[in-house]
Design a protein around this motif. Structure first.
Motif, PDB file in Angstrom:
ATOM      1  N   UNK A  40      42.887  42.889  40.438  1.00  0.00           N
ATOM      2  CA  UNK A  40      42.907  41.689  39.419  1.00  0.00           C
ATOM      3  C   UNK A  40      43.870  40.878  39.484  1.00  0.00           C
ATOM      4  N   UNK A  41      44.981  41.310  39.884  1.00  0.00           N
ATOM      5  CA  UNK A  41      46.248  40.158  40.203  1.00  0.00           C
ATOM      6  C   UNK A  41      46.304  39.398  41.315  1.00  0.00           C
ATOM      7  N   UNK A  42      45.490  40.122  42.376  1.00  0.00           N
ATOM      8  CA  UNK A  42      45.310  39.095  43.630  1.00  0.00           C
ATOM      9  C   UNK A  42      44.255  38.025  43.356  1.00  0.00           C
ATOM     10  N   UNK A  43      43.075  38.540  42.257  1.00  0.00           N
ATOM     11  CA  UNK A  43      42.342  37.382  41.858  1.00  0.00           C
ATOM     12  C   UNK A  43      42.944  36.161  41.142  1.00  0.00           C
ATOM     13  N   UNK A  44      43.818  36.705  40.422  1.00  0.00           N
ATOM     14  CA  UNK A  44      44.808  35.522  39.592  1.00  0.00           C
ATOM     15  C   UNK A  44      45.383  34.804  40.536  1.00  0.00           C
ATOM     16  N   UNK A 105      38.749  31.695  35.355  1.00  0.00           N
ATOM     17  CA  UNK A 105      40.144  32.085  34.398  1.00  0.00           C
ATOM     18  C   UNK A 105      39.782  32.697  33.479  1.00  0.00           C
ATOM     19  N   UNK A 106      38.761  32.392  32.339  1.00  0.00           N
ATOM     20  CA  UNK A 106      38.622  32.806  31.127  1.00  0.00           C
ATOM     21  C   UNK A 106      37.991  34.179  31.511  1.00  0.00           C
ATOM     22  N   UNK A 107      37.187  34.398  32.455  1.00  0.00           N
ATOM     23  CA  UNK A 107      36.774  36.090  32.555  1.00  0.00           C
ATOM     24  C   UNK A 107      37.840  36.758  33.063  1.00  0.00           C
ATOM     25  N   UNK A 108      38.777  36.406  33.790  1.00  0.00           N
ATOM     26  CA  UNK A 108      39.897  37.026  34.324  1.00  0.00           C
ATOM     27  C   UNK A 108      40.928  37.401  33.066  1.00  0.00           C
ATOM     28  N   UNK A 109      41.203  36.592  32.208  1.00  0.00           N
ATOM     29  CA  UNK A 109      42.017  36.644  31.205  1.00  0.00           C
ATOM     30  C   UNK A 109      41.522  38.010  30.130  1.00  0.00           C
ATOM     31  N   UNK A 111      39.679  40.262  31.362  1.00  0.00           N
ATOM     32  CA  UNK A 111      39.909  41.607  32.050  1.00  0.00           C
ATOM     33  C   UNK A 111      41.437  42.171  32.007  1.00  0.00           C
ATOM     34  N   UNK A 112      42.380  40.988  32.132  1.00  0.00           N
ATOM     35  CA  UNK A 112      43.795  41.184  32.065  1.00  0.00           C
ATOM     36  C   UNK A 112      44.120  41.905  30.592  1.00  0.00           C
ATOM     37  N   UNK A 113      43.475  41.247  29.747  1.00  0.00           N
ATOM     38  CA  UNK A 113      43.751  42.005  28.182  1.00  0.00           C
ATOM     39  C   UNK A 113      43.396  43.286  28.234  1.00  0.00           C
ATOM     40  N   UNK A 114      42.264  43.640  28.790  1.00  0.00           N
ATOM     41  CA  UNK A 114      41.915  44.959  29.025  1.00  0.00           C
ATOM     42  C   UNK A 114      42.923  45.858  29.626  1.00  0.00           C
ATOM     43  N   UNK A 115      43.660  45.551  30.420  1.00  0.00           N
ATOM     44  CA  UNK A 115      44.734  46.045  31.164  1.00  0.00           C
ATOM     45  C   UNK A 115      46.141  46.204  30.575  1.00  0.00           C
ATOM     46  N   UNK A 116      46.218  45.547  29.325  1.00  0.00           N
ATOM     47  CA  UNK A 116      47.338  45.271  28.892  1.00  0.00           C
ATOM     48  C   UNK A 116      48.275  44.182  29.126  1.00  0.00           C
ATOM     49  N   UNK A 117      47.527  43.128  29.685  1.00  0.00           N
ATOM     50  CA  UNK A 117      48.302  41.857  30.091  1.00  0.00           C
ATOM     51  C   UNK A 117      47.718  40.716  29.110  1.00  0.00           C
ATOM     52  N   UNK A 306      48.107  26.488  38.287  1.00  0.00           N
ATOM     53  CA  UNK A 306      48.968  26.767  39.580  1.00  0.00           C
ATOM     54  C   UNK A 306      50.088  27.875  39.197  1.00  0.00           C
ATOM     55  N   UNK A 307      50.587  27.915  38.015  1.00  0.00           N
ATOM     56  CA  UNK A 307      51.509  28.708  37.525  1.00  0.00           C
ATOM     57  C   UNK A 307      51.181  30.017  37.779  1.00  0.00           C
ATOM     58  N   UNK A 308      50.001  30.326  37.841  1.00  0.00           N
ATOM     59  CA  UNK A 308      49.388  31.821  37.852  1.00  0.00           C
ATOM     60  C   UNK A 308      50.104  32.763  39.132  1.00  0.00           C
ATOM     61  N   UNK A 309      50.280  31.829  40.159  1.00  0.00           N
ATOM     62  CA  UNK A 309      50.912  32.637  41.307  1.00  0.00           C
ATOM     63  C   UNK A 309      52.309  33.138  41.044  1.00  0.00           C
ATOM     64  N   UNK A 310      53.105  32.603  40.622  1.00  0.00           N
ATOM     65  CA  UNK A 310      54.373  33.033  39.950  1.00  0.00           C
ATOM     66  C   UNK A 310      54.197  33.939  39.091  1.00  0.00           C
ATOM     67  N   UNK A 311      53.214  34.020  38.026  1.00  0.00           N
ATOM     68  CA  UNK A 311      53.073  34.873  36.900  1.00  0.00           C
ATOM     69  C   UNK A 311      52.655  36.244  37.502  1.00  0.00           C
ATOM     70  N   UNK A 312      51.447  36.053  38.420  1.00  0.00           N
ATOM     71  CA  UNK A 312      50.983  37.505  39.109  1.00  0.00           C
ATOM     72  C   UNK A 312      52.257  38.179  39.865  1.00  0.00           C
ATOM     73  N   UNK A 313      52.991  37.195  40.600  1.00  0.00           N
ATOM     74  CA  UNK A 313      53.909  38.051  41.524  1.00  0.00           C
ATOM     75  C   UNK A 313      55.073  38.492  40.635  1.00  0.00           C
ATOM     76  N   UNK A 314      55.395  37.999  39.329  1.00  0.00           N
ATOM     77  CA  UNK A 314      56.490  38.433  38.830  1.00  0.00           C
ATOM     78  C   UNK A 314      56.495  39.666  37.748  1.00  0.00           C
TER      79      UNK A 314
END
Length: 703
Positions: A40-44, A105-109, A111-117, A306-314
């Motif tokens: 999931x975070x790689x997809x982000x 993006x909307x689909x991934x957010x 899925x992230x919510x289901x994982x607690x993000x 573009x901000x999602x790269x730093x977000x996913x890595x941090x």
């Protein structure tokens, strides 16, 4: 022309258009974000890469098309498009791709919510969370915000390219609501995190985040006392980012590039992105100021992902949503060398390094040893893109301070790295290095290091050549090949290459190298034609070539010719490909594959069967017009038979990929390669990782 007629024309044309092919490449990147089998975070991250790729495409390629249209240029390119017709097609496809990107993006957010993000809003927060965010805004955000009004006394301020802004429409308290509203803009501070973590709810393990622009919008009234905000909408402008240099008349290239970088801030607007539902008055003001016409992308979500790269890595604590960590192994050939003497190893045999599976530390250590070795007399090196904290640069500085002759070719025109390279150039010059900015009208894109060492009353040359940049950061993310050798012919050519770049030397009679722009294209033509001759004579013939892009018309024509002569040709082209494979009588013997996976496929190499006496070359050059005619590029043969076999296996492994590979059809569309029922799924990047790791562990005696 109807849509059906246009599609028919595109699918039957001899060539595929470069820019339309690039859009298809970015589509493949988007597919990785949509692939449920990708963590999931790689997809982000892939969602973010789509945005950053598109930024460069718009600021360079689309900007160039718009300039041609404005100048009234109507001549068709070799793929059959006029600038106006191509621009119209490009913008339509870009709009469709961005729409699909935001759906993903909307689909991934979700899925992230289901994982607690969770991406939350101010209204969805608890009272305590709101209180904390109010404090954060007033203490951290508010002091750095600058509202900029636009009226008769205050002209529209400079809007920086690819920076996020808020457009604010206001009404003054007590005024007639029918009067024309007031307008202001606010730049989002780039030195603050776009994603702000919200304090956790009581007894909750979930991590919540609010976007900076949402927090500012909620507190917008603090910036405009006495006014009522009617609308707050996000927007972003992209300007033409191509440098326009007159190198021949520039007295100091470094100073000229610094001036041009300053002028880039006022580049012609190319793209305007606006938030869906933007206030009509704000849209009118923006379109009038930027003279952007109808080329506006309406964004249904946060502007610029573009901000999602730093977000996913941090993010911490979510390793299960990422690929397992890859720790590059140190090349086994250098692992046990006596006294860490890499020169002794290279004297014994050539060494091949395969990044990112094998560590870039081998390159760092090679230059470090050269810098500290009293027998080393000179170090010469090309630098195109270097990391922010480069050990290589520190070693070169140390070498110069120790009295060695250090020559560094720093390419100041490396797009979007110009400022960083200027800083490196000044640091190296200050240390006493001879810094050369390359040749007029050409970018120096070759990747080579030459070390000259005194040994037993003679000089020996040690050389490293690579397919990728001398950048330890990207070496963890890109697949690249590096070759260490002290072969005397390669060493002689290396010296001649640096002499041509730094001095006044006529083109060298190369013994091993092929160098653009003088000889590389013709060398490739010769090698391709030789394969055609072998095939015509019934001798073994085959070409396997791996590169990032193929867009040079003459090169495509040579491959068509070889295919018609019966040469089997397998191309592994990550990005742009103007060749149309599988066309009867033209390219029925050509296959084209693209692999988009965890790592960026970046290595350039080519295999020629050569009548049963195979040759393998590695190169810095893609088969594009700019690489073959406007850059200093390098192609080097691999002489060692064992190393040739390794590279052949790497190429064949890519051809066997049936998980992440897409095959280009004659229609111009890419289809995923489907595993044959009797063949197990094979993912080339994962297989390569296992092979390198296994060899290393076996050498250490680990089962």
């Amino acid at each position: 022309m109807t849509k059906e007629e246009l599609q028919m024309r595109e699918s039957t044309a001899k060539y595929i258009n470069r820019d339309l092919s690039w859009i298809e490449f970015n589509r493949r990147v988007l597919e990785e974000a949509q692939d449920a089998s990708t963590p999931l975070l790689e997809r982000i991250k892939f969602i973010s890469i789509v945005s950053s790729n598109l930024d460069e495409f718009m600021s360079v390629r689309v900007a160039g098309l718009k300039e041609q249209v404005k100048a009234g240029y109507t001549r068709k390119d070799f793929t059959g498009y006029t600038p106006h017709g191509l621009l119209k097609r490009v913008m339509k496809r870009v709009g469709a791709m961005v729409s699909d990107q935001y759906k993903a993006y909307r689909d991934l957010t979700r899925q992230l919510a289901k994982e607690g993000i969770i991406f939350t809003t101010y209204e969805e927060m608890t009272q305590n969370q709101r209180k904390e965010m109010d404090h954060y805004y007033h203490d951290i955000v508010f002091p750095v915000l600058t509202p900029m009004a636009v009226d008769q006394s205050r002209p529209f301020p400079l809007v920086h390219s690819q920076s996020n802004y808020l457009a604010v429409v206001l009404h003054k308290e007590g005024d007639d609501p029918e009067e024309e509203p007031y307008f202001a803009i606010i730049q989002l501070p780039s030195n603050l995190s776009r994603c702000i973590q919200v304090p956790s709810r009581s007894k909750s393990k979930k991590q919540e985040f609010i976007l900076l622009e949402d927090l500012i919008e909620r507190h917008i009234h603090t910036l405009f006392s006495g006014y009522i905000p009617l609308a707050v909408n996000e927007f972003r402008l992209t300007r033409n980012a191509d440098l326009s240099l007159n190198e021949e008349e520039a007295e100091d290239l470094l100073e000229e590039i610094e001036k041009e970088l300053h002028r880039r801030r006022w580049g012609v607007p190319v793209r305007l992105e606006v938030q869906k539902g933007i206030h009509p008055y704000a849209m009118e003001m923006l379109q009038e100021e930027f003279e952007i016409g109808d080329d506006v992308l309406v964004i249904d979500g946060p502007v610029d992902l573009g901000f999602l790269m730093k977000f996913a890595m941090s993010l911490t604590g979510f390793d299960s949503l990422r690929y397992p960590r890859l720790e590059p192994v140190y090349p086994k050939e250098f692992l046990d060398c006596e006294n860490n003497d890499r020169f002794a190893v290279i004297r014994e045999k050539d060494v091949l390094v395969y990044h990112p599976y094998e560590s870039f530390d081998a390159v760092n250590d090679f230059v470090y040893q050269a810098a500290h070795d009293p027998d080393v007399l000179a170090i010469k090196m090309t630098l195109y893109r270097v990391s922010g904290n480069s050990m290589l640069v520190r070693s070169l500085v140390r070498a110069a301070q120790a009295g060695k002759q250090v020559t560094v070719v720093v390419e100041l025109k490396a797009r979007f790295d110009e400022e960083r390279n200027i800083a490196w150039a000044r640091q190296l010059e200050k240390a006493g290095c001879h810094v050369v900015y390359g040749l007029v009208g050409l970018k120096t894109h070759a990747k080579i290091t030459l070390v000259v060492r005194q040994e037993n009353h003679m000089l020996r040359r040690y050389v490293h050549v690579g397919t990728g940049n001398y950048n330890d950061s990207t070496a963890r993310l890109y697949t690249d090949i590096g070759l260490f050798t002290c072969h005397p012919v390669i060493g002689e050519d290396a010296s001649a290459l640096f002499n041509e770049i730094t001095g006044y030397s006529d083109p060298h009679d190369w013994k091993a190298f092929s160098v653009a722009p003088t000889s590389l294209k013709q060398k490739l033509f010769h090698l391709i034609q030789r394969e055609a001759e072998h095939a015509s004579a019934g001798r073994p013939a085959r070409i396997i070539a791996k590169m990032n892009s193929l867009s040079h018309q003459d090169m495509v024509d040579e491959l068509y010719m070889a295919s018609s002569a019966g040469v089997p040709i397998d191309l592994i082209v990550r990005g742009v490909c103007c060749l149309r494979p599988g066309v009867p009588g033209l390219s029925e013997n050509v296959t084209v594959r693209s692999i988009v996976d965890r790592f960026l496929e970046h290595s350039r190499m080519v295999y020629f069967e050569n009548g049963g006496e195979p040759e393998v070359w590695i190169s810095s050059a893609d088969w594009m017009t700019r690489n073959l005619t406007r850059r200093v590029e390098l192609m080097v043969p691999v002489f060692d038979q064992n190393l040739r076999e390794v590279l052949i296996q790497v190429l064949k492994l890519s051809l066997k990929d049936n998980v992440k590979a897409r095959e280009l059809k004659s229609t111009g569309q890419y289809d995923r390669v489907q595993p044959v029922e009797a063949i197990a799924p094979l993912r080339s990047q994962f297989e390569a990782q296992d092979i390198v790791s296994w060899k290393h562990l076996k050498r250490l005696g680990v089962e």
